[in-house]
Design an enzyme around this catalytic site. Sequence first.
Site, short mmCIF file in Angstrom:
data_model
loop_
_atom_site.label_atom_id
_atom_site.label_comp_id
_atom_site.label_asym_id
_atom_site.label_seq_id
_atom_site.Cartn_x
_atom_site.Cartn_y
_atom_site.Cartn_z
N ASP A 75 1.02 -1.25 -0.13
CA ASP A 75 -0.20 0.00 -0.26
C ASP A 75 1.18 1.38 -0.19
OD1 ASP A 75 -2.24 -1.44 -0.15
OD2 ASP A 75 -2.40 -1.51 1.95
N ASP A 93 -13.58 -4.15 -1.94
CA ASP A 93 -14.12 -3.71 0.15
C ASP A 93 -15.18 -3.23 0.17
OD1 ASP A 93 -10.95 -3.04 -0.85
OD2 ASP A 93 -11.37 -0.93 -0.37
#
Length: 251
Positions: free
Chosen positions: A11, A130
Site C-alpha cells: 500500500d 472492499d
Amino acid sequence: MLAKRIIPCLDIKNGRTVKGVNFVDLRDAGDPVELAEIYSAEGADELVFLDISATEERRKTLVNMVRSVAEKINIPFTVGGGISSVEDVEILLNNGADKVSINSSAVKNPQLINDLAQKFGSQCVVVAIDAKQIDGQWIVHLVGGKVPTELNLFDWAVEVAERGAGEILFTSMDNDGTKNGFANEALAKLSQLVNIPIIASGGAGNIQHFVDSFQEGKADAALAASVFHFKEIEIKALKQELRNNGIEVRL
C-alpha cells in the site's frame, strides 16, 4: 489443481509503503521498490501495488515507481489506485504492470470492466472490492473504505465476473489489519457464486490463517501486508506449512 498463490501487498502513500488497521492509523513500512525486490527473491507468487491515496487525491498512480518495481522483479505485478480509463491502464501496462486493479472507478462506471477486458483481456483485469458488514449485510465501500455504497458484495461480485473481470480481490474491512484471520465464510460464498479466482485480503496474522483461507474460504490466493513487511511471517516457511497441510503451492 492450480497452485494457490501468496501475494504481498504494497500500500503506497506519498512514495512509501504504509500499513494500517481497519483502513486507518497508517504507519511506515519501508521503500516499495526494495520490498518488491525482497518479496520476489523470497518466493512470492505475485505482488499487488496499491496507491491508496490516488483516488482520494484525484491523482494518477505513480508511474515512475511502477517502472522501478517492474525492473527489479520477475513475478506478475498488479497495480491499482486512481485508474479510471483505458488510457490509464495502457500507460501502466506499458511501464511494466502485468495487471491492473480497479475499485471505485468500476462501481462508478461498470462499463469500464467490459472495456478493459475487451481491450487487454480478462487476465489483466482485477476488480478490488472492499466491503464490511452493516446490519448483517456485506456492503461495498469506495475511496479507500471511506464511502459506503448501496451495493451488496455478492451481487456486485457476480456482476463484475459477468462483465469480464479476470479476478476479484476481496478485502474484508472488518478484518483488515486485525490479524484475527480472513473472512472465510464470505470468501467461500464468493467462490461458489463466481467462476473466476478470488484473492483473500484482510486479517492475516499467522500461518494458520492462510491455511484456513484456502481450506475453509476456498480462496485461490491470499494477500497480506504487515505480516510480511514486519517479518512476522517468512514466505518460504509459510509455503512449506501450506504444503504440509496438503495445499498445492509453488516452492
